[in-house]
Design an enzyme around this catalytic site. Structure first.
Site, mmCIF file in Angstrom:
data_model
loop_
_atom_site.group_PDB
_atom_site.id
_atom_site.type_symbol
_atom_site.label_atom_id
_atom_site.label_comp_id
_atom_site.label_asym_id
_atom_site.label_seq_id
_atom_site.Cartn_x
_atom_site.Cartn_y
_atom_site.Cartn_z
ATOM 1 N N LYS A 113 0.781 -1.141 -0.136
ATOM 2 C CA LYS A 113 0.091 -0.202 0.100
ATOM 3 C C LYS A 113 1.000 1.225 -0.038
ATOM 4 O O LYS A 113 1.923 1.323 0.544
ATOM 5 C CB LYS A 113 -0.824 0.103 1.543
HETATM 6 P P1 NAD Z 1 -13.444 7.652 -2.756
HETATM 7 O O1 NAD Z 1 -12.844 8.626 -2.309
HETATM 8 O O2 NAD Z 1 -13.886 7.396 -4.087
HETATM 9 O O3 NAD Z 1 -14.738 7.673 -1.540
HETATM 10 C C1 NAD Z 1 -14.937 7.872 -0.538
HETATM 11 C C2 NAD Z 1 -16.489 8.543 -0.033
HETATM 12 O O4 NAD Z 1 -16.524 8.373 1.257
HETATM 13 C C3 NAD Z 1 -16.357 9.994 -0.604
HETATM 14 O O5 NAD Z 1 -17.656 10.047 -1.285
HETATM 15 C C4 NAD Z 1 -16.060 10.830 0.888
HETATM 16 O O6 NAD Z 1 -16.866 11.918 0.762
HETATM 17 C C5 NAD Z 1 -16.611 9.671 1.765
HETATM 18 N N1 NAD Z 1 -16.303 9.948 3.251
HETATM 19 C C6 NAD Z 1 -14.924 10.146 3.490
HETATM 20 N N2 NAD Z 1 -14.964 10.247 4.951
HETATM 21 C C7 NAD Z 1 -16.304 10.047 5.410
HETATM 22 C C8 NAD Z 1 -16.778 9.935 6.586
HETATM 23 N N3 NAD Z 1 -15.939 10.051 7.610
HETATM 24 N N4 NAD Z 1 -18.387 9.620 6.771
HETATM 25 C C9 NAD Z 1 -18.926 9.665 5.764
HETATM 26 N N5 NAD Z 1 -18.336 9.692 4.296
HETATM 27 C C10 NAD Z 1 -17.224 9.706 4.245
HETATM 28 O O7 NAD Z 1 -12.795 6.158 -1.959
HETATM 29 P P2 NAD Z 1 -13.288 4.527 -2.381
HETATM 30 O O8 NAD Z 1 -12.252 4.130 -3.490
HETATM 31 O O9 NAD Z 1 -14.909 4.546 -2.615
HETATM 32 O O10 NAD Z 1 -12.795 3.916 -1.140
HETATM 33 C C11 NAD Z 1 -13.739 3.821 -0.056
HETATM 34 C C12 NAD Z 1 -13.257 2.733 0.976
HETATM 35 O O11 NAD Z 1 -13.076 1.639 0.208
HETATM 36 C C13 NAD Z 1 -11.691 3.020 1.392
HETATM 37 O O12 NAD Z 1 -11.451 2.497 2.880
HETATM 38 C C14 NAD Z 1 -10.834 2.224 0.480
HETATM 39 O O13 NAD Z 1 -9.547 1.856 1.065
HETATM 40 C C15 NAD Z 1 -11.759 0.945 0.288
HETATM 41 N N6 NAD Z 1 -11.651 0.040 -0.765
HETATM 42 C C16 NAD Z 1 -11.590 0.743 -2.182
HETATM 43 C C17 NAD Z 1 -11.609 -0.043 -3.379
HETATM 44 C C18 NAD Z 1 -11.694 0.708 -4.594
HETATM 45 O O14 NAD Z 1 -11.594 0.039 -5.635
HETATM 46 N N7 NAD Z 1 -11.990 1.856 -4.816
HETATM 47 C C19 NAD Z 1 -11.109 -1.318 -3.358
HETATM 48 C C20 NAD Z 1 -11.230 -2.051 -1.818
HETATM 49 C C21 NAD Z 1 -11.484 -1.157 -0.780
#
Ligand code: NAD
Length: 423
Positions: A113
């Site tokens: 990461k």
């Molecule tokens: P992203 O940046 O596209 O979206 C995150 C969303 O969460 C945003 O809309 C943001 O405004 C919101 N957010 C942030 N803090 C918040 C809070 N305290 N309360 C409510 N909403 C909040 O990110 P993503 O890619 O969707 O990732 C989200 C999570 O999923 C992370 O933990 C990431 O590690 C995990 N993840 C992502 C992927 C992927 O393929 N993108 C894969 C596995 C895991």
């Protein structure tokens, strides 16, 4: 560290959270002492401090990390995160979760990461591009298609991956698409990658309600986070009959007991950059939404959302972890006591890395698959992995998270034993 004696600071430290589950699962497995030592700390931690020329002509210094927890089963794999609160402990935890995740879904990657401490919302596109390119050049000898393959995470996207791919390719004097995944389609990206994590969440929800004998029609769902993972999960789940009654964002939430029109909400957020003010639902504070009555709660935003402070008020029957690390180890015990069925992050959100694996394979083959094939193979891998985990949990009388850790640790430890320790 024993979960019962954790202070709140320790509870919300992601590395402590990871270590607590690792130790519990390793003890249950009766893991060999030496392999325990090998797996309980990351193999490599890179810290870089580097300058970037800002738009105002001034130089700013940034700190970035890349942690490779294990490369025993294949190249490191894991996203890069841009946020003001990125820390080495967080990146360490996320790297080790990638090791376990890739092993749970049985794809040939290790875990890694990366992250850069910055405030991406306050930076221009030009500043983000220069920071991304300089960070890439600082870690360039440690990444590569056979070494470590980054991908997007919070606040990074297809454009970020295109800049990393281009910077790496310039140094190699040839185009190397397979150095990152989550790229735009026309430069080696894969069909289906963008929605893959959300699609995986939907598959895991389907499997969970099938396992628990719950109907899908009228199944009420609350999702925290309306970014890549949350919005795609919401859209795909609504399309097949789930009722999405709540969406919680950092600046507030939305509630509609009759179901929110997700297509309209996606358009609204694209136009306004927030979900607040959407007319198809009532405003509700996000903390209240997370504790509201529903069948499935999907935390898909960030870490430490379900902690010792609110776990006893969670009313969902099922928690499917879209985000990495949304539940602390202390909260795990409370949810277990309440008999809430938790599908852990290292299984529930593995759709993203599985599609990344397909992207890496396609880049290396130079042959690109149809989306239907990608979605079908993704669904098969996730359904099989769900079955593996719940069967393991039943057989060893542990919860799903510990079962997933045990399965993963066993697979990684077996590989290390087979490879032997290089002297
Ligand atoms: P992203 O940046 O596209 O979206 C995150 C969303 O969460 C945003 O809309 C943001 O405004 C919101 N957010 C942030 N803090 C918040 C809070 N305290 N309360 C409510 N909403 C909040 O990110 P993503 O890619 O969707 O990732 C989200 C999570 O999923 C992370 O933990 C990431 O590690 C995990 N993840 C992502 C992927 C992927 O393929 N993108 C894969 C596995 C895991």
């Amino acid at each position: 560290m024993a979960v019962a004696t954790m202070t709140l600071d320790q509870e919300i430290n992601p590395w402590e959270a990871q270590s607590a589950r690792f130790e519990f699962a390793a003890r249950k497995l009766n893991l060999d002492e030496g392999l325990w030592k090998v797996l309980s700390s990351p193999a490599r931690e890179i810290i870089v401090h580097f300058p970037v020329m800002m738009d105002n002509g001034k130089i700013e210094m940034f700190t970035g990390y890349r942690v490779q927890h294990s490369v025993a089963r294949g190249p490191g794999k894991g996203g890069i995160r841009y946020a003001p609160d990125v820390s080495l402990d967080e990146v360490r935890a996320l790297a080790s979760w990638m090791t376990w995740k890739c092993a749970v879904v049985n794809i040939p990657f290790g875990g890694a990461k990366g992250g850069v401490i910055c405030n991406p919302k306050a930076m221009s596109q030009g500043e983000l591009e220069r920071m991304t390119r300089r960070y890439t050049s600082e870690i360039i000898e440690f990444i590569g298609p056979e070494k470590d393959v980054p991908a997007p995470d919070m606040n990074t996207n297809e454009q970020t991956m295109a800049w990393i791919m281009d910077t790496y390719s310039m140094h190699m004097r040839q185009t190397v698409t397979s150095v990152v995944t989550g790229k735009p389609l026309n430069i080696g990206g894969s069909r289906g990658r963008r929605e893959a994590t959300g699609r995986g969440i939907k598959v895991i929800c389907d499997e969970s309600i099938r396992y628990l004998n719950m109907p899908r029609e009228g199944c009420r769902v609350i999702i925290q986070g309306f970014g890549n993972v949350g919005s795609n999960a919401a859209r795909l789940m609504k399309e097949c009959g789930y009722k999405i009654i709540g969406i919680a964002e950092w600046d507030g939430g939305l509630f509609n007991p009759n179901g929110i029109d997700i297509h309209q909400l996606v358009e609204y957020k694209n136009r306004n950059n927030t979900i607040l003010g959407f007319s198809g639902a009532e405003a509700m504070p996000s903390e209240e939404l997370i504790e509201s009555e529903c069948e499935i709660l999907v935390p898909a935003a960030t870490e430490n959302v379900i902690t010792s402070r609110n776990a006893d008020r969670i009313k969902a029957r099922v928690v499917v972890e879209g985000a990495n690390g949304p539940t602390t180890a202390v909260a795990d015990d409370i949810l277990s006591e309440k008999r809430i069925f938790v599908v852990p992050d290292i299984l529930a959100n593995a759709g993203g890395v599985t599609a990344s694996y397909f992207e890496w394979v396609q880049d290396r083959q130079g042959y690109f698959w149809k989306e239907a094939i990608i979605n079908e193979q993704l669904e098969t891998i996730l359904r099989d992995s769900f079955d593996d985990v719940v069967r393991y949990a039943e057989a060893h009388n542990v919860n799903n998270r510990i079962a997933a850790y045990m399965l993963a640790i066993d697979r990684v430890a077996f590989t290390i034993k087979q490879r032997g320790i290089y002297a």
